[in-house]
Scaffold this motif. Sequence first.
Motif, PDB file in Angstrom:
ATOM      1  N   GLY A 195       0.825  -1.210   0.000  1.00 19.84           N
ATOM      2  CA  GLY A 195       0.000   0.000   0.000  1.00 19.84           C
ATOM      3  C   GLY A 195       0.855   1.254   0.000  1.00 19.84           C
ATOM      4  O   GLY A 195       1.761   1.399  -0.811  1.00 19.84           O
ATOM      5  N   HIS A 196       0.581   2.149   0.935  1.00 20.59           N
ATOM      6  CA  HIS A 196       1.339   3.400   1.029  1.00 20.59           C
ATOM      7  C   HIS A 196       2.667   3.236   1.745  1.00 20.59           C
ATOM      8  O   HIS A 196       3.413   4.204   1.880  1.00 20.59           O
ATOM      9  CB  HIS A 196       0.515   4.478   1.733  1.00 20.59           C
ATOM     10  CG  HIS A 196      -0.613   4.991   0.902  1.00 20.59           C
ATOM     11  ND1 HIS A 196      -0.420   5.820  -0.165  1.00 20.59           N
ATOM     12  CD2 HIS A 196      -1.934   4.756   0.971  1.00 20.59           C
ATOM     13  CE1 HIS A 196      -1.578   6.097  -0.718  1.00 20.59           C
ATOM     14  NE2 HIS A 196      -2.523   5.463  -0.048  1.00 20.59           N
ATOM     15  N   GLY A 197       2.961   2.072   2.244  1.00 14.57           N
ATOM     16  CA  GLY A 197       4.260   1.815   2.858  1.00 14.57           C
ATOM     17  C   GLY A 197       4.342   2.053   4.344  1.00 14.57           C
ATOM     18  O   GLY A 197       5.434   2.190   4.888  1.00 14.57           O
ATOM     19  N   ASP A 198       3.193   2.092   5.026  1.00 13.63           N
ATOM     20  CA  ASP A 198       3.221   2.314   6.477  1.00 13.63           C
ATOM     21  C   ASP A 198       4.056   1.272   7.206  1.00 13.63           C
ATOM     22  O   ASP A 198       4.848   1.601   8.091  1.00 13.63           O
ATOM     23  CB  ASP A 198       1.815   2.306   7.064  1.00 13.63           C
ATOM     24  CG  ASP A 198       1.015   3.536   6.710  1.00 13.63           C
ATOM     25  OD1 ASP A 198       1.589   4.490   6.158  1.00 13.63           O
ATOM     26  OD2 ASP A 198      -0.200   3.543   6.992  1.00 13.63           O
ATOM     27  N   PHE A 199       3.865  -0.007   6.850  1.00 14.60           N
ATOM     28  CA  PHE A 199       4.620  -1.054   7.540  1.00 14.60           C
ATOM     29  C   PHE A 199       6.105  -0.944   7.232  1.00 14.60           C
ATOM     30  O   PHE A 199       6.948  -1.146   8.108  1.00 14.60           O
ATOM     31  CB  PHE A 199       4.082  -2.440   7.177  1.00 14.60           C
ATOM     32  CG  PHE A 199       4.717  -3.538   7.962  1.00 14.60           C
ATOM     33  CD1 PHE A 199       4.567  -3.611   9.333  1.00 14.60           C
ATOM     34  CD2 PHE A 199       5.481  -4.508   7.339  1.00 14.60           C
ATOM     35  CE1 PHE A 199       5.162  -4.627  10.075  1.00 14.60           C
ATOM     36  CE2 PHE A 199       6.078  -5.528   8.053  1.00 14.60           C
ATOM     37  CZ  PHE A 199       5.918  -5.586   9.432  1.00 14.60           C
ATOM     38  N   LEU A 200       6.438  -0.566   6.005  1.00 14.67           N
ATOM     39  CA  LEU A 200       7.845  -0.368   5.652  1.00 14.67           C
ATOM     40  C   LEU A 200       8.441   0.785   6.458  1.00 14.67           C
ATOM     41  O   LEU A 200       9.576   0.710   6.932  1.00 14.67           O
ATOM     42  CB  LEU A 200       7.985  -0.096   4.149  1.00 14.67           C
ATOM     43  CG  LEU A 200       7.557  -1.234   3.232  1.00 14.67           C
ATOM     44  CD1 LEU A 200       7.544  -0.766   1.782  1.00 14.67           C
ATOM     45  CD2 LEU A 200       8.446  -2.443   3.411  1.00 14.67           C
ATOM     46  N   GLU A 201       7.666   1.841   6.623  1.00 10.52           N
ATOM     47  CA  GLU A 201       8.128   2.964   7.447  1.00 10.52           C
ATOM     48  C   GLU A 201       8.298   2.519   8.896  1.00 10.52           C
ATOM     49  O   GLU A 201       9.269   2.894   9.567  1.00 10.52           O
ATOM     50  CB  GLU A 201       7.141   4.123   7.347  1.00 10.52           C
ATOM     51  CG  GLU A 201       7.620   5.377   8.021  1.00 10.52           C
ATOM     52  CD  GLU A 201       6.709   6.567   7.799  1.00 10.52           C
ATOM     53  OE1 GLU A 201       6.985   7.616   8.421  1.00 10.52           O
ATOM     54  OE2 GLU A 201       5.743   6.479   7.020  1.00 10.52           O
ATOM     55  N   TYR A 202       7.369   1.715   9.379  1.00  7.70           N
ATOM     56  CA  TYR A 202       7.466   1.173  10.737  1.00  7.70           C
ATOM     57  C   TYR A 202       8.755   0.370  10.908  1.00  7.70           C
ATOM     58  O   TYR A 202       9.478   0.540  11.893  1.00  7.70           O
ATOM     59  CB  TYR A 202       6.246   0.301  11.019  1.00  7.70           C
ATOM     60  CG  TYR A 202       6.354  -0.548  12.261  1.00  7.70           C
ATOM     61  CD1 TYR A 202       6.178   0.009  13.522  1.00  7.70           C
ATOM     62  CD2 TYR A 202       6.634  -1.909  12.177  1.00  7.70           C
ATOM     63  CE1 TYR A 202       6.279  -0.767  14.664  1.00  7.70           C
ATOM     64  CE2 TYR A 202       6.732  -2.692  13.307  1.00  7.70           C
ATOM     65  CZ  TYR A 202       6.557  -2.118  14.554  1.00  7.70           C
ATOM     66  OH  TYR A 202       6.665  -2.888  15.689  1.00  7.70           O
ATOM     67  N   LEU A 203       9.039  -0.502   9.925  1.00  2.00           N
ATOM     68  CA  LEU A 203      10.265  -1.298   9.996  1.00  2.00           C
ATOM     69  C   LEU A 203      11.505  -0.409  10.005  1.00  2.00           C
ATOM     70  O   LEU A 203      12.469  -0.692  10.715  1.00  2.00           O
ATOM     71  CB  LEU A 203      10.322  -2.282   8.831  1.00  2.00           C
ATOM     72  CG  LEU A 203       9.298  -3.416   8.861  1.00  2.00           C
ATOM     73  CD1 LEU A 203       9.348  -4.207   7.559  1.00  2.00           C
ATOM     74  CD2 LEU A 203       9.512  -4.326  10.058  1.00  2.00           C
ATOM     75  N   SER A 225      11.877  -4.069   1.695  1.00  2.00           N
ATOM     76  CA  SER A 225      11.283  -3.624   0.431  1.00  2.00           C
ATOM     77  C   SER A 225       9.857  -4.118   0.383  1.00  2.00           C
ATOM     78  O   SER A 225       9.426  -4.900   1.221  1.00  2.00           O
ATOM     79  CB  SER A 225      12.090  -4.166  -0.762  1.00  2.00           C
ATOM     80  OG  SER A 225      12.175  -5.563  -0.716  1.00  2.00           O
ATOM     81  N   GLY A 226       9.117  -3.611  -0.574  1.00  2.00           N
ATOM     82  CA  GLY A 226       7.724  -4.008  -0.687  1.00  2.00           C
ATOM     83  C   GLY A 226       7.202  -3.732  -2.079  1.00  2.00           C
ATOM     84  O   GLY A 226       7.823  -3.015  -2.865  1.00  2.00           O
ATOM     85  N   GLY A 227       6.064  -4.298  -2.366  1.00  2.00           N
ATOM     86  CA  GLY A 227       5.434  -4.086  -3.658  1.00  2.00           C
ATOM     87  C   GLY A 227       3.926  -4.153  -3.551  1.00  2.00           C
ATOM     88  O   GLY A 227       3.380  -4.783  -2.643  1.00  2.00           O
ATOM     89  N   ASP A 228       3.274  -3.446  -4.443  1.00  2.00           N
ATOM     90  CA  ASP A 228       1.816  -3.401  -4.467  1.00  2.00           C
ATOM     91  C   ASP A 228       1.393  -3.193  -5.915  1.00  2.00           C
ATOM     92  O   ASP A 228       2.089  -2.494  -6.646  1.00  2.00           O
ATOM     93  CB  ASP A 228       1.327  -2.256  -3.585  1.00  2.00           C
ATOM     94  CG  ASP A 228      -0.133  -2.386  -3.223  1.00  2.00           C
ATOM     95  OD1 ASP A 228      -0.980  -2.291  -4.137  1.00  2.00           O
ATOM     96  OD2 ASP A 228      -0.429  -2.585  -2.035  1.00  2.00           O
ATOM     97  N   ILE A 229       0.296  -3.769  -6.315  1.00  2.00           N
ATOM     98  CA  ILE A 229      -0.123  -3.603  -7.713  1.00  2.00           C
ATOM     99  C   ILE A 229      -0.721  -2.231  -7.978  1.00  2.00           C
ATOM    100  O   ILE A 229      -0.890  -1.849  -9.127  1.00  2.00           O
ATOM    101  CB  ILE A 229      -1.089  -4.712  -8.166  1.00  2.00           C
ATOM    102  CG1 ILE A 229      -2.370  -4.709  -7.347  1.00  2.00           C
ATOM    103  CG2 ILE A 229      -0.412  -6.051  -8.136  1.00  2.00           C
ATOM    104  CD1 ILE A 229      -3.444  -5.625  -7.890  1.00  2.00           C
ATOM    105  N   ASN A 230      -1.063  -1.485  -6.962  1.00  2.00           N
ATOM    106  CA  ASN A 230      -1.571  -0.122  -7.168  1.00  2.00           C
ATOM    107  C   ASN A 230      -0.411   0.798  -7.322  1.00  2.00           C
ATOM    108  O   ASN A 230      -0.100   1.695  -6.847  1.00  2.00           O
ATOM    109  CB  ASN A 230      -2.500   0.306  -6.046  1.00  2.00           C
ATOM    110  CG  ASN A 230      -3.857  -0.331  -6.204  1.00  2.00           C
ATOM    111  OD1 ASN A 230      -4.258  -0.666  -7.289  1.00  2.00           O
ATOM    112  ND2 ASN A 230      -4.556  -0.521  -5.107  1.00  2.00           N
TER     113      ASN A 230
END
Length: 74
Positions: free
Chosen positions: A52-60, A69-74
């Motif tokens: 999504g917007h990367g909240d969990f990535l920011e948390y990490l 890293s992360g990915g989302d189809i949106n």
Amino acid sequence: MQDERTEKSYSDMLSKMGLSTLTKVKIAGYDAWYNGHLPDDKNAAVYDFGCGHGDFLEYLTLKGYKNISGGDIN
């Protein structure tokens, strides 16, 4: 020469644009939900599917994880 955008994390870019949605309440929720489930090694690779917007990535990032890293189809 590497594109400057590829050196920044998605959450960093959102934060600089004032679009971060990571709040103290979300941080507390992530702490409660993921306590004991994240790797002790802060250099371990973590990938967030559907970030999504990367909240969990920011948390990490706030927790000191370096290889995320992360990915989302949106």
